[in-house]
Design an enzyme around this catalytic site. Structure first.
Site, PDB file in Angstrom:
ATOM      1  N   GLY A 134       0.785  -1.229   0.000  1.00  0.00           N
ATOM      2  CA  GLY A 134       0.000   0.000   0.000  1.00  0.00           C
ATOM      3  C   GLY A 134       0.813   1.273   0.000  1.00  0.00           C
ATOM      4  NE  ARG A 175     -10.536 -13.564 -10.086  1.00  0.00           N
ATOM      5  CZ  ARG A 175      -9.335 -13.636 -10.632  1.00  0.00           C
ATOM      6  NH1 ARG A 175      -8.649 -14.742 -10.557  1.00  0.00           N
ATOM      7  NH2 ARG A 175      -8.817 -12.590 -11.228  1.00  0.00           N
ATOM      8  CG  MET A 200      -0.588  -8.107  -6.877  1.00  0.00           C
ATOM      9  SD  MET A 200       0.357  -7.365  -8.251  1.00  0.00           S
ATOM     10  CE  MET A 200       1.524  -6.373  -7.346  1.00  0.00           C
ATOM     11  CG  HIS A 219       2.801  -2.814 -15.116  1.00  0.00           C
ATOM     12  ND1 HIS A 219       2.353  -4.000 -14.558  1.00  0.00           N
ATOM     13  CD2 HIS A 219       3.879  -3.136 -15.864  1.00  0.00           C
ATOM     14  CE1 HIS A 219       3.123  -4.985 -14.971  1.00  0.00           C
ATOM     15  NE2 HIS A 219       4.056  -4.501 -15.763  1.00  0.00           N
TER      16      HIS A 219
HETATM   17  C1  GAR Z   1       3.883  -1.397  -7.289  1.00  0.00           C
HETATM   18  O1  GAR Z   1       5.229  -1.457  -7.696  1.00  0.00           O
HETATM   19  C2  GAR Z   1       2.965  -1.517  -8.510  1.00  0.00           C
HETATM   20  O2  GAR Z   1       3.487  -0.937  -9.651  1.00  0.00           O
HETATM   21  C3  GAR Z   1       2.878  -3.014  -8.653  1.00  0.00           C
HETATM   22  O3  GAR Z   1       2.770  -3.476  -7.344  1.00  0.00           O
HETATM   23  C4  GAR Z   1       3.517  -2.632  -6.478  1.00  0.00           C
HETATM   24  C5  GAR Z   1       2.665  -2.310  -5.281  1.00  0.00           C
HETATM   25  O4  GAR Z   1       3.407  -1.664  -4.304  1.00  0.00           O
HETATM   26  N1  GAR Z   1       1.753  -3.382  -9.444  1.00  0.00           N
HETATM   27  C6  GAR Z   1       1.774  -4.418 -10.277  1.00  0.00           C
HETATM   28  O5  GAR Z   1       2.736  -5.150 -10.416  1.00  0.00           O
HETATM   29  C7  GAR Z   1       0.486  -4.636 -11.033  1.00  0.00           C
HETATM   30  N2  GAR Z   1       0.667  -5.586 -12.055  1.00  0.00           N
HETATM   31  P1  GAR Z   1       2.668  -0.957  -3.088  1.00  0.00           P
HETATM   32  O6  GAR Z   1       1.640  -1.952  -2.540  1.00  0.00           O
HETATM   33  O7  GAR Z   1       3.742  -0.683  -2.101  1.00  0.00           O
HETATM   34  O8  GAR Z   1       2.019   0.273  -3.609  1.00  0.00           O
END
Ligand code: GAR
Length: 201
Positions: A13, A65, A90, A109
């Protein structure tokens, strides 16, 4: 009236925190009304709770799902959000839900799309041996990480970088482009023509 944002997150988050900070500092006329997670153990839920933002999590077994998607759809609809932000979410959103919010769901992303779609994008870039990677904000459509690109930021992969160094460097850029993209959206500054976005500053 404040614009309503629903944030979806599955893990730490930190992007959610940076977005909330930005909204606060810039005094945007917007409010994160809920943090919804598919992962009941997500740190993002605890953070939301500490900020007084409603944390919602659904835990359905993997095989259910469809039930999960319905519950998610219903919960989001209850908020009638102006914008949905996938900040480290995710799961793939179901087409019926994506179709309800055309160009109103922004995803962050951790790669320069269209390279390294899907999971572990930072590791993918590192293993591939590219010299530069970065992050991308885009509108969500029904392709995997293939929606219209809003903003990108480049990160150089230095020779001595570990995956966690690179993750930190990519995150730093994410904290800039995600809030900015949301800001442009809220101010109606994003113009879309075919696949191309121009920002009307
Ligand atoms: C971030 O790096 C975001 O870009 C990635 O998850 C991370 C979440 O970090 N998202 C993906 O890979 C989506 N496919 P956070 O929970 O610390 O914000």
């Amino acid at each position: 009236m404040k614009k309503k944002i629903v944030v979806l997150a599955s893990g730490n988050g930190t992007n959610f925190v940076s977005l909330r900070e930005y909204i606060r500092k810039k005094k945007l006329k917007a409010e994160i009304v809920s943090l919804i997670s598919d992962n009941p153990a997500a740190n993002a839920l605890l953070l939301a709770h500490s900020f007084g933002i409603e944390p919602i999590s659904f835990s359905f077994p993997k095989e259910e799902r469809e039930a999960y998607n319905q519950a998610l759809d219903q919960k989001i609809a209850e908020y009638s959000p102006d914008l949905i932000v996938a900040a480290g979410y995710m799961k793939i959103l179901p087409p019926f839900l994506v179709d309800k919010y055309p160009n109103r769901i922004i995803n962050i992303h951790p790669s320069l799309l269209p390279s390294f779609k899907g999971l572990h994008a930072i590791r993918q870039a590192m293993n591939y041996g590219v010299k530069f990677t970065g992050c991308t904000t885009h509108f969500v459509d029904n392709s995997l990480d293939g929606g219209i690109i809003i903003m990108q930021s480049v990160v150089k992969i230095k020779e001595d970088m570990t995956e966690s160094d690179l993750t930190a460097a990519v995150h730093k850029e994410e904290y800039k482009i995600l809030p900015k993209s949301v800001h442009y959206f809220l101010d109606d500054k994003i113009k879309i023509e075919n696949r191309k976005i121009t920002i009307q500053e």
